[in-house]
Design an enzyme around this catalytic site. Structure first.
Site, PDB file in Angstrom:
ATOM      1  N   ARG A  21       0.907  -1.628  -0.129  1.00  0.00           N
ATOM      2  CA  ARG A  21      -0.413  -0.263   0.047  1.00  0.00           C
ATOM      3  C   ARG A  21       0.857   1.469   0.192  1.00  0.00           C
ATOM      4  O   ARG A  21       0.226   2.238  -0.401  1.00  0.00           O
ATOM      5  CB  ARG A  21      -0.717   0.505   1.271  1.00  0.00           C
ATOM      6  N   SER A  38      -0.796 -16.596   5.865  1.00  0.00           N
ATOM      7  CA  SER A  38      -1.306 -16.255   5.868  1.00  0.00           C
ATOM      8  C   SER A  38      -3.040 -16.046   6.936  1.00  0.00           C
ATOM      9  O   SER A  38      -4.724 -15.840   6.626  1.00  0.00           O
ATOM     10  CB  SER A  38      -2.194 -14.715   5.242  1.00  0.00           C
ATOM     11  N   CYS A  42      -5.062 -18.107  15.891  1.00  0.00           N
ATOM     12  CA  CYS A  42      -5.505 -17.903  17.380  1.00  0.00           C
ATOM     13  C   CYS A  42      -6.698 -18.572  17.077  1.00  0.00           C
ATOM     14  O   CYS A  42      -7.287 -18.462  18.465  1.00  0.00           O
ATOM     15  CB  CYS A  42      -5.464 -16.541  17.624  1.00  0.00           C
TER      16      CYS A  42
HETATM   17  P1  FAD Z   1       4.181 -17.321  13.215  1.00  0.00           P
HETATM   18  O1  FAD Z   1       3.037 -17.872  13.034  1.00  0.00           O
HETATM   19  O2  FAD Z   1       4.929 -18.702  14.396  1.00  0.00           O
HETATM   20  O3  FAD Z   1       4.966 -18.528  11.821  1.00  0.00           O
HETATM   21  C1  FAD Z   1       5.915 -17.916  10.960  1.00  0.00           C
HETATM   22  C2  FAD Z   1       5.658 -18.733  10.148  1.00  0.00           C
HETATM   23  O4  FAD Z   1       6.813 -18.604   9.485  1.00  0.00           O
HETATM   24  C3  FAD Z   1       5.910 -19.751  10.127  1.00  0.00           C
HETATM   25  O5  FAD Z   1       4.551 -20.146   9.198  1.00  0.00           O
HETATM   26  C4  FAD Z   1       7.197 -20.941   9.395  1.00  0.00           C
HETATM   27  O6  FAD Z   1       6.813 -22.107   8.815  1.00  0.00           O
HETATM   28  C5  FAD Z   1       7.697 -19.617   9.040  1.00  0.00           C
HETATM   29  N1  FAD Z   1       9.051 -19.883   8.767  1.00  0.00           N
HETATM   30  C6  FAD Z   1       9.425 -19.704   9.666  1.00  0.00           C
HETATM   31  N2  FAD Z   1      11.085 -19.939   9.054  1.00  0.00           N
HETATM   32  C7  FAD Z   1      11.200 -19.946   8.137  1.00  0.00           C
HETATM   33  C8  FAD Z   1      12.738 -20.063   6.417  1.00  0.00           C
HETATM   34  N3  FAD Z   1      13.136 -20.543   7.221  1.00  0.00           N
HETATM   35  N4  FAD Z   1      11.964 -20.044   5.646  1.00  0.00           N
HETATM   36  C9  FAD Z   1      10.374 -19.995   5.434  1.00  0.00           C
HETATM   37  N5  FAD Z   1       9.755 -19.934   6.368  1.00  0.00           N
HETATM   38  C10 FAD Z   1       9.750 -19.971   7.544  1.00  0.00           C
HETATM   39  N6  FAD Z   1      -2.390 -14.919  19.860  1.00  0.00           N
HETATM   40  C11 FAD Z   1      -2.622 -13.874  20.033  1.00  0.00           C
HETATM   41  O7  FAD Z   1      -3.073 -12.495  20.301  1.00  0.00           O
HETATM   42  N7  FAD Z   1      -4.038 -14.159  21.019  1.00  0.00           N
HETATM   43  C12 FAD Z   1      -4.558 -15.662  20.756  1.00  0.00           C
HETATM   44  O8  FAD Z   1      -6.044 -15.898  21.221  1.00  0.00           O
HETATM   45  C13 FAD Z   1      -3.777 -16.470  20.212  1.00  0.00           C
HETATM   46  N8  FAD Z   1      -3.975 -17.726  20.603  1.00  0.00           N
HETATM   47  C14 FAD Z   1      -3.448 -18.561  19.856  1.00  0.00           C
HETATM   48  C15 FAD Z   1      -3.716 -20.468  20.471  1.00  0.00           C
HETATM   49  C16 FAD Z   1      -3.070 -21.446  19.929  1.00  0.00           C
HETATM   50  C17 FAD Z   1      -2.954 -22.859  19.387  1.00  0.00           C
HETATM   51  C18 FAD Z   1      -1.517 -20.885  18.937  1.00  0.00           C
HETATM   52  C19 FAD Z   1      -0.570 -21.786  18.572  1.00  0.00           C
HETATM   53  C20 FAD Z   1      -0.234 -19.499  19.390  1.00  0.00           C
HETATM   54  C21 FAD Z   1      -1.881 -18.887  19.220  1.00  0.00           C
HETATM   55  N9  FAD Z   1      -2.132 -17.285  19.563  1.00  0.00           N
HETATM   56  C22 FAD Z   1      -2.815 -16.297  19.536  1.00  0.00           C
HETATM   57  C23 FAD Z   1      -0.352 -16.748  19.028  1.00  0.00           C
HETATM   58  C24 FAD Z   1      -0.582 -16.085  17.766  1.00  0.00           C
HETATM   59  O9  FAD Z   1      -0.612 -16.956  16.669  1.00  0.00           O
HETATM   60  C25 FAD Z   1       1.304 -16.126  16.958  1.00  0.00           C
HETATM   61  O10 FAD Z   1       1.745 -14.822  18.264  1.00  0.00           O
HETATM   62  C26 FAD Z   1       1.044 -15.410  15.489  1.00  0.00           C
HETATM   63  O11 FAD Z   1       0.910 -16.292  15.471  1.00  0.00           O
HETATM   64  C27 FAD Z   1       2.714 -15.237  15.567  1.00  0.00           C
HETATM   65  O12 FAD Z   1       2.629 -14.494  14.084  1.00  0.00           O
HETATM   66  P2  FAD Z   1       4.404 -14.551  13.822  1.00  0.00           P
HETATM   67  O13 FAD Z   1       4.193 -14.097  12.168  1.00  0.00           O
HETATM   68  O14 FAD Z   1       4.964 -13.901  14.168  1.00  0.00           O
HETATM   69  O15 FAD Z   1       5.097 -16.270  13.110  1.00  0.00           O
END
Ligand code: FAD
Length: 554
Positions: A21, A38, A42
């Site tokens: 954007r 994406s 949660c």
């Molecule tokens: P992630 O979701 O961990 O995604 C990172 C991605 O990077 C992954 O798909 C991984 O495959 C990819 N990756 C990593 N290394 C590499 C690499 N070297 N090459 C290519 N790809 C790579 N948060 C809240 O705020 N409220 C909630 O109610 C809540 N409930 C949750 C319930 C559950 C069951 C879980 C598991 C989590 C929950 N969370 C909640 C936390 C929330 O889901 C995470 O904080 C959020 O997904 C983080 O996003 P992220 O993009 O930083 O990392």
């Protein structure tokens, strides 16, 4: 400009979409090793429990369009490489070595700005049996699908290892379908979020719903059935037969790429970033679960992996890689969850955390109806406020109960974000009409109670402290000032409780000893406080009340 994003769940796609954007001409690529993009991590407990029917719903926009690679390409002009792992960063040449996991083909992707959104990985405790079929962690959508499938195929004895946010949400969503056992190493559930006296209230709800809870218990091994599938979990509290084991023992930041590229890690072990979310290399940004944040109250680095934070990070990074100068100031460790009928929220520092950090802490626990008591559907909330007694600044809040926790929690987030004192909180012009609140909102009431305590007017004690003193056989009078009807309905399970309804207290105060400590209580301890003032006006000198009354008795 080439913007390369590693990680395709929350922080990564948000950063990419925002960058698009802000810079329509940039060449933007997301690299994700998994197959889903994406998605709302949660939402996984609700998908596993069946409230969300299809996993695609977790990947859809509010109007139902699935955010897959084609969506990113067609709508956002963002190139997405799923099933592709980033292996190494060459900072000198500004390239990232990636491998296509299907073809094993390896090649270099160039960048001008790199975004690390590699997230976190569930902790896999080093216990024998973790590799048996039927043992899962809950780190991604693939695992969530496998857990749901196991339940659909008849798993009826579920052992959850870990009584934190994810373990408890899962217990809630699966309890209607399976028998749940939770094994928690610490003495209480949600021990990193709540103070013990409030965790105890959550534990009561769990047990009331038939969840078997084993606290302070260590899992020693997971045993198989001889054919490679899980059969039982052996713990210091006993052995539990299991068709399905979910390990929800916390998460660790994924920092391998950053570490190997020589980027600075912080004291929590997560990637260190500045307020622009830049790593120690100014052309590499990082956000989401792979970074540490500054706590807005303590000013210290903390690791608080939350989806809410990851999305906010993504926006700031998207701005900045497109040439902006947006900042992210820090976090309060805000969290909210639902465990059966109980809503549980927390923000800022708990009392235990504040004490560990050396604050001169004062706190107050205050139950109140969430809306006018005469309005249908009024339900209680219990608020614990924590403040710095020296400055009267608010440090944190924990709020729980079947009532509307969310409104109060977010007001507290605003108050803490702006550095409010407890006196300022009491002046907030909060909304009121009977369907929504009480004329003095429960939060205003809690603030006033804490002010009374800070001013030395109210002498109150934490209920868990009273419980411990009772268990130790200490000598004091426990005085119940509720009505006879309330007394007949529910009592504290101690034989020597003295019962004098508040309305009779002035007349019958002579029955009370003047030379012993008196601790008063009622249903929520509002009358407990009135009783304290009445007795003091009659010359009693050692009177206090315990906070929260019967409603918050741990
Ligand atoms: P992630 O979701 O961990 O995604 C990172 C991605 O990077 C992954 O798909 C991984 O495959 C990819 N990756 C990593 N290394 C590499 C690499 N070297 N090459 C290519 N790809 C790579 N948060 C809240 O705020 N409220 C909630 O109610 C809540 N409930 C949750 C319930 C559950 C069951 C879980 C598991 C989590 C929950 N969370 C909640 C936390 C929330 O889901 C995470 O904080 C959020 O997904 C983080 O996003 P992220 O993009 O930083 O990392």
């Amino acid at each position: 400009k080439r913007i390369l994003v590693i990680g395709g769940v929350a922080a990564g796609p948000k950063a990419a979409a925002r960058a698009r954007r802000c810079d329509p001409g940039a060449e933007i690529t997301i690299v994700e090793e998994g197959s889903f993009l994406s998605y709302a991590g949660c939402g996984m407990p609700f998908y596993i429990g069946g409230m969300v029917e299809k996993h695609e719903e977790l990947m859809a926009t509010p109007v139902g369009v699935v955010r897959d690679a084609a969506f990113f390409r067609n709508v956002k002009d963002i190139n997405v490489l799923t099933g592709t792992r980033a292996e190494a960063i060459d900072r000198k040449n500004k390239t990232v070595r990636v491998t296509n996991l299907a073809t094993r083909e390896t090649y270099d992707l160039p960048y001008d700005k790199l975004v690390l959104a590699t997230g976190s990985k569930p902790v896999r405790p080093p216990i024998p049996g973790m590799d048996l079929a039927g043992v899962y962690t809950l780190g991604n959508l693939e695992e969530a699908r496998a857990v749901r499938q196991a339940v659909e195929q008849g798993a009826r004895r579920v052992v959850i290892i870990g009584g934190g946010l994810i373990g408890l949400e899962l217990a809630d969503t699966l309890a209607a379908k399976a028998g749940i056992t939770i094994v928690e190493l610490m003495d209480h559930v949600l021990s990193t979020l709540l103070d013990p006296e409030l965790s105890i209230l959550v534990e009561r709800v769990l047990r009331g719903k038939g969840v078997q809870l084993f606290l302070g218990s260590r899992v020693e091994r997971i045993e198989g059935d001889g054919r490679g599938a899980v059969a039982r979990v052996v713990t210091t509290a006993g052995s539990f037969d299991a068709d399905l084991v979910v390990v929800a023992a916390g998460v660790r930041p994924r920092v391998e790429l950053a570490r190997e590229a020589g980027l600075e890690l912080g004291e929590t072990g997560a990637i260190k970033v500045n307020e622009y979310l830049q790593t120690s290399d100014p052309d590499i940004y990082a956000g989401g679960d792979c970074v540490e944040n500054i706590h807005l109250i303590s000013g210290r680095p903390v690791y608080t992996p939350m989806g809410s934070v990851a999305n906010r990070h993504g926006r700031v990074i998207g701005d900045n890689v497109a040439g902006g100068r947006d900042t992210f100031s820090g976090v309060l460790g805000t969290a909210i969850l639902k465990v059966f009928e109980m809503n549980i929220g927390r923000t800022g520092l708990s009392e235990s955390e504040a004490r560990r950090l050396g604050y001169h802490v004062e706190s107050f626990i205050c139950p109140a109806p969430d809306r006018a008591h005469f309005y249908p559907g009024s339900k209680p909330v219990i608020i614990k406020l924590v403040a710095d007694a020296s400055t009267r600044k608010l440090l944190g809040a924990q709020i729980l109960g079947p009532g509307d926790v969310n409104k109060r929690l977010d007001v507290m987030v605003a108050a803490l974000s702006m550095g409010a004192t407890v006196d300022q909180l009491a002046t907030f012009d909060l909304a009121y009409a009977p369907p929504f609140s009480t004329a003095l909102d429960p939060l205003t009431h809690a603030a006033n109670c804490l002010r009374n305590k800070l001013d030395g007017r109210a002498r109150s004690i934490n209920p868990l402290e009273v419980k411990k003193r009772l268990a130790a056989g200490e000598d004091f009078v426990l005085l119940d000032v509720r009505t006879p009807a309330e007394f007949n309905e529910v009592r504290l399970p101690y034989p020597n409780v003295v019962f004098i309804p508040l309305g009779k207290l002035r007349e019958r105060a002579k029955e009370l000893p003047r030379d012993r400590e008196i601790i008063v209580f009622c249903k929520v301890s509002l009358r407990g406080w009135e009783a304290q003032t009445i007795l003091e006006s009659l010359g009693f000198t050692n009177v206090s009340f315990f906070e929260g009354g019967i409603a918050a008795w741990p």
